[in-house]
Scaffold this active site. Structure first.
Site, mmCIF file in Angstrom:
data_model
loop_
_atom_site.group_PDB
_atom_site.id
_atom_site.type_symbol
_atom_site.label_atom_id
_atom_site.label_comp_id
_atom_site.label_asym_id
_atom_site.label_seq_id
_atom_site.Cartn_x
_atom_site.Cartn_y
_atom_site.Cartn_z
ATOM 1 N N LYS A 39 0.814 -1.213 0.000
ATOM 2 C CA LYS A 39 0.000 0.000 0.000
ATOM 3 C C LYS A 39 0.853 1.272 0.000
ATOM 4 C CE LYS A 39 -0.607 0.470 4.859
ATOM 5 N NZ LYS A 39 -0.216 1.808 5.294
ATOM 6 N N THR A 40 1.943 1.251 0.774
ATOM 7 C CA THR A 40 2.787 2.442 0.796
ATOM 8 C C THR A 40 3.415 2.653 -0.578
ATOM 9 O OG1 THR A 40 3.281 1.917 3.083
ATOM 10 C CG2 THR A 40 4.614 3.608 2.054
ATOM 11 N N ASP A 224 -3.305 8.041 3.880
ATOM 12 C CA ASP A 224 -2.839 6.708 4.266
ATOM 13 C C ASP A 224 -3.682 6.202 5.435
ATOM 14 O OD1 ASP A 224 -1.239 4.502 4.274
ATOM 15 O OD2 ASP A 224 0.385 5.425 5.438
ATOM 16 N N GLU A 225 -3.774 4.908 5.594
ATOM 17 C CA GLU A 225 -4.498 4.313 6.742
ATOM 18 C C GLU A 225 -5.877 4.946 6.912
ATOM 19 O OE1 GLU A 225 -3.244 1.783 8.196
ATOM 20 O OE2 GLU A 225 -1.092 2.009 8.617
ATOM 21 N N GLN A 255 -8.060 -4.096 9.004
ATOM 22 C CA GLN A 255 -7.033 -3.708 9.968
ATOM 23 C C GLN A 255 -7.462 -2.517 10.807
ATOM 24 O OE1 GLN A 255 -2.766 -4.060 8.859
ATOM 25 N NE2 GLN A 255 -3.553 -4.371 6.791
ATOM 26 N N ARG A 622 1.591 -10.018 10.359
ATOM 27 C CA ARG A 622 2.914 -9.403 10.535
ATOM 28 C C ARG A 622 4.020 -10.378 10.158
ATOM 29 N NH1 ARG A 622 1.536 -5.186 9.414
ATOM 30 N NH2 ARG A 622 -0.390 -6.317 9.027
#
Length: 757
Positions: A39-40, A224-225, A255, A622
């Site tokens: 995503k980044t 973002d997020e 998330q 993770r």
DNA sequence: AGTAGTTTCATTTTT
DNA sequence: TGAAACTACT
């Protein structure tokens, strides 16, 4: 044909879904980015694409994140990708961007030019003092609850005047506190975190010129997020975008783990309505984890309802099974973790590749204990950050007071730190005087030192001291001023005394560290002297010019800094599941996967299982290569031993992904009760060889009568059971046994007449 | 003013 | 259990 820039580096490393998102026409996009789906990268490449291909000026891009870390990482990665200078591009946290606007438009925002920021702790203290001033008792009106309520109001963009009086006494009192707190902030020129956002929002909403200016400027807003945005942040984004700005939001509803602090996943759905023509792009290919880990994550999260829907996949192969370990207690669990850590470290694994995740911070203690004993270096995330430390905040209070004499919050802190004979009584009187004449504590102190009785002289001396300090440090470099503050306030001397008093080792060592931190503060100040980080980009008139002191104080509040020691050290990483979001590790341990702990008791009571499940999902995803899960059958919680059952989430992980590393003894409910035959648990003590030789939380592992912890025993009345612990000696020796049918019993060993099996 | 004894209360946390 | 906040002494 026009000479196009070479765009291949922008696309070469992208899969087709990522390319879709990156190269989309300038329209609204909602990118549903699964864990580890890049995503980044998409965000960064999108910005680069806009600049390089769509010819968008960096000036008209606004990129917003939640953390400073994410913001600086984003900027760094864009810089690598794009040749154009992007200094002028607004990349920052919500709070950082809001702050920037307020510095630029302080007048329109109704703030004093030298306003300062209250961090969470400052805010709490101020609320507490406000309540006291209103004669609202701590027991009836817990400051924590009031602070939370005020922040919740602000996050819903509600000012005191927007609140309808429902005739409810409680609400009225809260409102009274809110109003008084606001007045205090205004008088002292202070702005808390929520206030930064709210002011910036109101400014963009109500001031036509400013609104028009930013709408014209920011043609492209990237977030973002996005699943973590709260009501206020969302409203602000809408206002900034207006009808012409395009939104590019990246997030993952699976998330969303911060609803308890105001995050609204619904914003993702709302976006599709509020920003017409929003198209959704799904990033589902995962580049992080093995197939097995993804399968587990997918299987688990599929239990949630109301998902936007997404299924992660990978083409790298299944990898190893997830290992599940049923420990006797938290010590055995920690031993298990330490043992597996050793194995990985003996291979060619770096310490930093290994992470231990837990639900609550309290769980770290036992892990630490065992890691220290095993001589495995570790680092715990989530401690006190540099600028949050007591001694640092003490020193900063003086700097703030020099900056603005009417900052009551800083006055309160500095006035008697270190002790100057200005105690509670004197301060109470001073506060009354100040309130009565509606002036700051500073003004009251100057005018009314004579009315303060014997301590009046001390107050007068303090006022004089600050004035002198101000006069004598005028024109000096920030680090020099800071050094003077530390030296002349007596702070250094104060901590030196504690350090030197040699009272055992605890206090002294701590003071030693505090002295070092104070020195560190001077070095930190030095880096702000040139004001490098806030230097305005020449081409951007919208960059505020901050004097070094303001820049420094702002930095202290907005970026609390690194926590504790050197992150350069190669250490095993310990942190909560929340703190792990956004990170990845080759090997991950998730410990304490028990009902009541994870999911937490609260979550179960409140029916909040879905968010808790997402938290587990975050934890699982993770892991790159290996994942270990563990739970304890017996755990000391708040000093009381509690019997734990495997987390209900464990049953939701597809069984074929998981391997129990060793058969457990006895009669305990198996994690996969329906799947495994009872007999499979009957063998062995179930203790690791190491654990059997060590003490456990329940007491010793070898009890009187030659019984071992974990041993299977037979009782005439209760039947078969497993020994969980021992207590006491001789005649009073007790034994704790979990029986298959009768549950856990504490028996007097002398009478129990147990038979080993 | 500083400390020793007492009470209370226990997810998760960034800005 | 254990930390932190609060109270009561000296």
């Amino acid at each position: 044909m026009q000479d196009l820039p070479d765009i291949s580096p922008l696309l070469v490393a992208l899969n087709s879904a990522q390319k879709d998102a990156v190269t989309a026409p300038p329209e609204h996009r909602l990118v549903l980015a699964g864990a580890g789906s890049g995503k980044t990268r998409v965000l960064v490449h999108r910005i680069a694409w806009l600049i390089a291909v769509e010819n968008v000026s960096p000036l008209s891009i606004l990129a917003v994140t939640f953390t400073n870390k994410a913001a600086s990482e984003m900027r760094a990665r864009i810089e690598q990708l794009v040749t154009a200078p992007i200094r002028s591009m607004w990349v920052g946290t919500f709070h950082g961007i809001a702050h920037r606007m307020l510095r630029l438009h302080w007048k329109q925002a109704g703030l004093p030019q030298n306003f300062q920021i209250l961090d969470a702790d400052d805010q709490f203290r101020l609320v507490k003092r406000t309540l006291k001033a209103l004669d609202m008792s701590d027991e009836q009106w817990p400051p924590r609850a009031v602070t939370g309520w005020i922040n919740a109001q602000k996050e819903e963009a509600r000012r005191p005047r927007d609140l309808v009086d429902l005739g409810d006494y409680t609400q009225r009192q809260y409102l009274r506190a809110y109003t008084a707190y606001e007045a205090s902030c205004a008088q002292s020129g202070l702005v808390d975190f929520a206030e930064l956002l709210l002011r910036a929002y109101e400014l963009s909403r109500d001031d036509e010129q400013i609104q028009a200016h930013y709408r014209r400027r920011f043609g492209h807003i990237l977030v973002d997020e996005f699943q973590d945005t709260n009501t206020l942040q969302y409203a602000w984004l809408r206002t900034l975008a207006g009808d012409s700005g395009t939104m590019f939001a990246v997030g993952d509803d699976d998330q969303s783990i911060y609803s308890w602090r105001g995050a609204r996943v619904e914003n993702m759905v709302r976006m599709e309505h509020d920003f017409p023509g929003t198209e959704v792009v799904r990033l589902e290919q995962n580049y992080r984890s093995t197939g097995t880990i993804l399968k587990a994550a997918n299987g688990l999260i599929a239990r949630n309802t109301n998902r936007l829907g997404k299924n992660l996949w990978t083409d790298v192969g299944d990898g190893e099974a997830i290992q599940l370990y049923a420990a006797f207690n938290e010590y055995d669990e920690a031993e298990f973790v330490a043992g597996r850590l050793r194995e990985h470290l003996d291979g060619r694994c770096r310490h930093a590749d290994l992470a231990i995740l837990y639900r609550s911070n309290a769980q770290s203690r036992v892990l630490e204990e065992i890691l220290i004993r095993a001589r495995i270096p570790y680092r715990i995330y989530g401690g006190l950050r540099f600028f949050e430390r007591q001694e640092i905040k003490d020193a900063l209070a003086y700097l703030r007071l020099l900056h603005n004499r009417h900052d009551d919050s800083s006055f309160e802190r500095a006035v008697n730190t270190p002790a100057r004979g200005i105690g509670a009584t004197t301060m109470d009187r001073l506060r009354h005087i100040a309130r009565a004449s509606e002036v700051s504590l500073w003004t009251a102190a100057r005018n009314a030192a004579g009315q303060l009785g014997r301590s009046g002289a001390n107050v007068g001396r303090f006022v004089q001291f600050i004035e002198d300090l101000h006069a004598q440090t005028a024109g000096q470099a920030l680090s020099a001023v800071t050094e003077q503050v530390i030296a002349r306030s007596g702070l250094r001397e104060h901590f030196r005394k504690v350090a030197g008093s040699g009272a055992g080792s605890g206090r002294g060592d701590q003071a030693e560290g505090r002295l070092e931190n104070l020195d560190e503060l001077v070095s930190a100040a030095r880096s702000f002297e040139s004001d490098a980080s806030a230097r305005p980009a020449a081409e951007d008139p919208d960059m505020p010019v901050l004097d070094p002191l303001t820049a420094f104080l702002t930095h202290a509040a907005l970026e609390a800094g690194e926590e504790q020691a050197g992150p350069g050290e190669d250490c095993v990483q310990l942190m909560t599941l929340h703190a792990a979001k956004g990170l990845e590790f080759p090997v991950v341990f998730i410990v304490g996967v028990e009902n009541g702990l994870f999911p937490s008791m609260r979550a179960v009571d409140e029916g909040n299982l879905e968010e808790e499940r997402r938290l587990f999902y975050v934890g699982i995803t993770r892991a790159r290569r290996r994942l270990y899960l563990s739970y304890a059958e017996l755990r000391r919680v708040h000093g009381v031993e509690q019997i734990g059952a495997p987390s209900l989430f464990l049953k939701e992980v597809p069984p074929e992904c998981v391997m129990e590393t060793r058969p457990r003894t006895g009669v305990l409910r198996p994690a996969f009760g329906t799947r495994e035959p009872q007999g499979a648990y009957g063998r062995g003590s179930g203790l690791t060889p190491g654990a059997a030789a060590r003490r456990t939380a329940a007491g010793r592992d070898h009890g009187p009568g030659g019984f071992r912890l974990g041993q299977r025993v037979q009782h005439a009345k209760f039947g078969e059971g497993t020994i969980l612990g021992f207590d006491g000696d001789g005649d009073r020796a007790q034994i704790e046994v979990r029986f298959r049918d009768a549950g856990v019993k504490r028996l007097m060993l002398g009478f129990a007449n147990l038979r080993g099996m």
